[in-house]
Structures are given as C-alpha cells and as structure tokens.
Design a protein around this motif. Sequence first.
Motif, PDB file in Angstrom:
ATOM      1  N   TRP A   7      95.393  58.923  87.536  1.00 27.58           N
ATOM      2  CA  TRP A   7      96.518  58.010  87.679  1.00 27.58           C
ATOM      3  C   TRP A   7      96.411  56.918  86.639  1.00 27.58           C
ATOM      4  CZ3 TRP A   7      97.103  52.781  88.965  1.00 27.58           C
ATOM      5  CH2 TRP A   7      98.411  52.387  89.281  1.00 27.58           C
ATOM      6  N   THR A  10     100.297  51.225  85.953  1.00 31.25           N
ATOM      7  CA  THR A  10     101.562  50.776  85.382  1.00 31.25           C
ATOM      8  C   THR A  10     101.719  49.271  85.519  1.00 31.25           C
ATOM      9  OG1 THR A  10     102.687  51.199  87.490  1.00 31.25           O
ATOM     10  CG2 THR A  10     102.672  52.973  85.870  1.00 31.25           C
ATOM     11  N   ARG A 168     102.862  51.993  95.993  1.00 31.36           N
ATOM     12  CA  ARG A 168     103.999  52.545  95.247  1.00 31.36           C
ATOM     13  C   ARG A 168     103.521  53.531  94.181  1.00 31.36           C
ATOM     14  NH1 ARG A 168     106.392  47.910  93.118  1.00 31.36           N
ATOM     15  NH2 ARG A 168     105.000  48.102  91.320  1.00 31.36           N
ATOM     16  N   ALA A 169     102.448  53.177  93.475  1.00 35.23           N
ATOM     17  CA  ALA A 169     101.919  54.063  92.441  1.00 35.23           C
ATOM     18  C   ALA A 169     101.357  55.349  93.048  1.00 35.23           C
ATOM     19  CB  ALA A 169     100.839  53.341  91.641  1.00 35.23           C
ATOM     20  N   ASP A 420      96.653  44.018  88.475  1.00 34.07           N
ATOM     21  CA  ASP A 420      97.002  45.373  88.024  1.00 34.07           C
ATOM     22  C   ASP A 420      95.852  46.335  88.286  1.00 34.07           C
ATOM     23  OD1 ASP A 420      99.418  44.408  87.123  1.00 34.07           O
ATOM     24  OD2 ASP A 420      98.830  44.336  85.016  1.00 34.07           O
ATOM     25  N   ASP A 424      95.731  49.641  90.682  1.00 38.05           N
ATOM     26  CA  ASP A 424      95.237  50.917  90.168  1.00 38.05           C
ATOM     27  C   ASP A 424      94.178  51.493  91.100  1.00 38.05           C
ATOM     28  OD1 ASP A 424      94.378  53.052  88.653  1.00 38.05           O
ATOM     29  OD2 ASP A 424      93.478  51.848  87.073  1.00 38.05           O
ATOM     30  N   ALA A 427      95.652  52.828  94.353  1.00 40.91           N
ATOM     31  CA  ALA A 427      96.294  54.133  94.169  1.00 40.91           C
ATOM     32  C   ALA A 427      95.259  55.244  94.094  1.00 40.91           C
ATOM     33  CB  ALA A 427      97.159  54.113  92.911  1.00 40.91           C
TER      34      ALA A 427
END
Length: 448
Positions: A7, A10, A168-169, A420, A424, A427
């Motif tokens: 992953w 973003t 969401r990711a 961020d 990450d 996720a």
Amino acid sequence: MSPVPVWAATGLLPVDCELLLHLLRTPAAPPADGRTEALSLAGGPWADGAGGPVPDTVRAMERYAAAADRLGLATVHFGSPLPAELDRPDVPPAVRRAVAERPGYLADRPSLVLRLGPARSAARTVMVNVRLDAAPGSAPVSFDGRRVRGPGANGGAGPAVALLAGIRAALAMAPALGERITVLVQLAAGGAGGVLGTRPLVERGYVGALNVFCAPTGLRWLPRATAASTARLRVRGEDVAADRTDGRIEAAVLLGFLAQYLARELADRPVRIGGLTAGPLPGVAAGGGELLLELPYGDAAAGRAAERTVEAAVAGGLARFRTDFADLPGLARTAGECARITAVEWLQRGLPVLDSRHPALERLLTRAGLARWPGEEPAFDSDAIWTAGLPDTLTVLFGPGTAVPATGDAGESVDLDRLDEFADAVARLLTAFAASTTSTSTASTTDG
C-alpha cells in the motif's frame, strides 16, 4: 495465508485537515482525574460558570461520526457511563463527587463507538482507541501547511483524524474489508485512568483480538502500560486572622517541609510531588492545605509496595517535623499536633497494569511493517490497562509523535508527515489482519 498487500501512502486530504482543525478548535471537556476535579469543584477554570470555554465534546464527536459514516462506519454507541458504573473504589473520590454534584458532568464526557462491518467475535475484530479531550490552557490552534499545533494535535484529534484516513486507504486497497473483519473505533472519555471512558467500553465488549490505543510512541508499538496511584496529604485546621501568631496551624510550613523531606527520602523511586496548596485568601493564615503525590508503577506488586513506602516516609517526616519545630515560636502547636492533623488519603489506587503478549499477532504487526518499542525503554501510563487479562488478545500503544515535544516547540504539535505515516501504518495493519483471517465470516446478533 494471503500475502500482505503493498500500500502506498496517499496522505491526509484537505477534507481531513479541515476536520482536524475543526476538532482542535472545538473545546472538549478536560480529562477527568482526581486533581482536575478537585480544582474544578473549588472554582477552577473548568468549573461550572467559571467563565472558561464551554465544553462541546458532543458536537466534536458528532462531526467525527459524520466523517466516519462516509467511510461506512456506523455508530453503535454514543453516550456516557451510568452513575452506577462509577460507584467503584477505583474511581477517584473527586470524580464521584463531581458526578453527584455537577449537573451535566457526565453528559459533557460521552464516549463514541463506531464500527466497520457487522459485530463479530473478538477473534475477527480490530479495535482502535483514540481521545478528543485536551487539557485547558493549551496553546492556540494553528496550521502552516506542514505542522499542526493545538491541544490534542499530537495525542488526540491528530491521530483520530489520521485513523480515518488510514481506514479510507485500507478500503481503497480492499473494498471488501468489512466483509472479512470488523473494525471498532472507540472515542473514549479520558482521564481518571480510563474509568469514565475506556473501562466501561471494554466491559461492554467493544474489544477485538487486536486492540490499538493511540499514544505518542513515535510509530513504534508498545505492548506494555503502567499505572499510578495518587495520594493526597491533607492538613486539617482552622483559618485565623493573619496577624494572630498564637497557636495557629501553619499548614504551608508543614507541607513545605514534608515536600522536601519526601523528595529526599523517595529520591530513588519514581514518585512525583506537587500540587501544594495552602492559604487561598489574602490576609488569612491557612489552617489547612494539601500536597499531592503520584506513584507510577509497572506491576501491581510494585504499586502496593510503593504505597507502603510512601505512608512510612510520611510518618517519618511528621516525626522529624515534630522534633525540629517543637521549640520554635509560632510553630509549637503545629509541631505538637502534626501527626493528628495530617492524613494520607488515596485518591486513586489499585489500577491494573498492561503486559500484553500474543506471539501470532506480534508476528502480524511485524509483517505489516510496524516497528516494536525497544524492550529497554520504559513504558508509560495509558487507558489500555483495562484490557489487561483479556484472553487471546494483544493490546498495543501506537501512534505518531512523541511524548516530549521538540525543544523550543510551544504547545502540542505534530508534523503532517507523521500523521500521513500513521495513516499508512493503519492501512497496512488492517489489511494484514484481514489477510490473516479466513474467507468466511459469521456476524453475531448483538452489538457488544
């Protein structure tokens, strides 16, 4: 076992930053604890009608729930604990008094539980615990495009918003995530060792096999958490005119002496000494006052031993005061009666500690690319202690930022890059957990 999907981060979106700033600017009720409530009941800045910011935790949580709803997370609990749930010895007396005497006290401190997917057994559930409360008097909110500043940026609203970005990711990578696993998000009322928020939620069954408590660990997972006992040394007496020197109780002198004596006697122990108060009114010599002691511990036996050590040290300090001040003018009465008028009151004691272990889930965290907290570094306190003893589970503290702000940094802050990175990690963690489960799932018939 399916491989963990790759992953690519973003980052937080503008809508996430907007939500974060909104949460930081919405005044939440401060964390509840014995000292905060004692000050508040005495007319502190957060007392009812004191003129401070009006807590609006409910509005903050509703805004957060609306953002989570757009990702498919449903609200399964939104409310405060029942008064009966707080009638326990591990709830600080000042908090119990606040519940009984202050209308709206519990209503200002609700907890929210959100869920992705149907209710499942703990074995197929991940729970993440975050908080939105913040201490009063913190620095103002600001955002320069790189760093967010404000109460809760590092350990509250910051990771809470980054958590939604991570979910969401994960959903973008695995749209059927909620068909494989269940994700619970606790927004728990904080303070008082978690007795207002986390403990009632855990006891109602809002837990998973993997429980993650957002904490400033520098993106390293920590499977341990300490607790602390809080003692109050209270000197009882009467207030008399300041110009009267015959036979008054000098609480400030006695408590100041005890603070220095205990600092020396307990120098080899992690005891925090502070909160000395006496003489609240000008022109009055206080006949009473108090001194607060906090005793952190890493296991229950050490906590009980620390309590006995403190009580013995206080007795020794009183004996020394009686000897050293008995013949001094104006202090003879205080010295002669110091043992009778001084009491050690335990505002909170007997809390559990966390030392969580689950080899399979620990390996899963490693596969997800999460670094472990070094074993030689000490743990710290967390509401995660209330998951101690849950069978077949792993509880970890994990989050962006660090417990100590950078040198020269005014107030609580966190870099957007760190949020961020946390998104990450969330996720990767969720997709790794989903990959470790079977392809079939059976929903339970309850929400607990």
